[in-house]
Design an enzyme around this catalytic site. Sequence first.
Site, PDB file in Angstrom:
ATOM      1  N   HIS A  18     -49.459  61.570   7.590  1.00 52.86           N
ATOM      2  CA  HIS A  18     -48.543  61.922   8.678  1.00 52.86           C
ATOM      3  C   HIS A  18     -49.250  62.918   9.605  1.00 52.86           C
ATOM      4  O   HIS A  18     -50.098  63.683   9.181  1.00 52.86           O
ATOM      5  CB  HIS A  18     -47.284  62.559   8.085  1.00 52.86           C
ATOM      6  CG  HIS A  18     -46.189  62.753   9.084  1.00 52.86           C
ATOM      7  ND1 HIS A  18     -45.449  61.706   9.581  1.00 52.86           N
ATOM      8  CD2 HIS A  18     -45.720  63.868   9.695  1.00 52.86           C
ATOM      9  CE1 HIS A  18     -44.554  62.169  10.450  1.00 52.86           C
ATOM     10  NE2 HIS A  18     -44.707  63.474  10.538  1.00 52.86           N
ATOM     11  N   ASP A  52     -49.041  58.367   4.754  1.00 55.87           N
ATOM     12  CA  ASP A  52     -47.893  59.190   5.159  1.00 55.87           C
ATOM     13  C   ASP A  52     -46.871  59.183   4.029  1.00 55.87           C
ATOM     14  O   ASP A  52     -46.256  58.157   3.735  1.00 55.87           O
ATOM     15  CB  ASP A  52     -47.280  58.609   6.436  1.00 55.87           C
ATOM     16  CG  ASP A  52     -46.245  59.523   7.067  1.00 55.87           C
ATOM     17  OD1 ASP A  52     -45.565  60.265   6.331  1.00 55.87           O
ATOM     18  OD2 ASP A  52     -46.100  59.483   8.309  1.00 55.87           O
ATOM     19  N   CYS A  97     -43.901  62.305  15.471  1.00 53.72           N
ATOM     20  CA  CYS A  97     -43.067  62.762  14.354  1.00 53.72           C
ATOM     21  C   CYS A  97     -41.590  62.595  14.723  1.00 53.72           C
ATOM     22  O   CYS A  97     -41.129  61.483  14.925  1.00 53.72           O
ATOM     23  CB  CYS A  97     -43.450  64.200  14.003  1.00 53.72           C
ATOM     24  SG  CYS A  97     -42.543  64.959  12.651  1.00 53.72           S
TER      25      CYS A  97
END
Length: 280
Positions: A248, A216, A157
Amino acid sequence: MPDEMPISRRAFTVTTLAAGFALSTQPVAAETITTDAKDLTAGEVKIPVKDGTVPAYRAAPNKGGPFPTVLVVQEIFGVHEHIKDICRRLAKLGYLAIAPELYARQGDVSKLERDGIMKVVSKVPDSQVMGDLDATVAWAKKDGNGDTAKLGITGFCWGGRIVWLYAAHSKELKAGVAWYGRLTAAGKATELQPKFPIDLAGDLAAPVLGLYGEKDTGIPVKDVEAMRAALKKANKPSEIVLYPDAPHAFYADYRPSYKKDAAEDGWTRLQAWFKKNGVA
């Protein structure tokens, strides 16, 4: 005089790592993976940086060494239990894995909700992060029983973006694996975070494996394809894998976003990438 106090006395708000999982990630999912510390040396250490010390979590085999070294870069939630567990997973594979708390000067995000976390994260300069990672490498070589001639980095991330940046910054790095890190600015470049991976595609000094999810919502497929094109144009030996059904944070086994098949495939690819590029 107060203005002459060492910066380390006034600028570090995080001096020890948080215990458990970050508040904003609760409740923890039933699928959460827990890796024990059997046969490992694992726990918190202090990394000397130019203006003080940064806490970090490190894990390594408890016998032998020096060990190939992997920097582990946190999600937006800081160095909480999931990141520590990833360090132990890598240590079980024979690495010294170390995750420095890269928001140490800006704030403790472990007890904050997402809006509060983002306010802290927005104050973290990329230049500070690059310097702290360099300092972590120096600690690994001097005090951590690490073989930094075999240096890798992985991040998730927020940390996925940092992997790309560090691959353009470090001359020691052998390879990186970036998990769903933002690739383009999307109108959000700032003075503290001025460049994004797509801006640095031609500057990569080490090959990066990017692991991304087609579902995502924060990193659209068009950004992934733009990064692939930029890497091809720059003739860089980096690669991007796009998982069709993955959202994600598909590696985050403690969250509802976890996708077991994509996560396990990505972990296998990480190991092969490190071996192929001189980290193992």
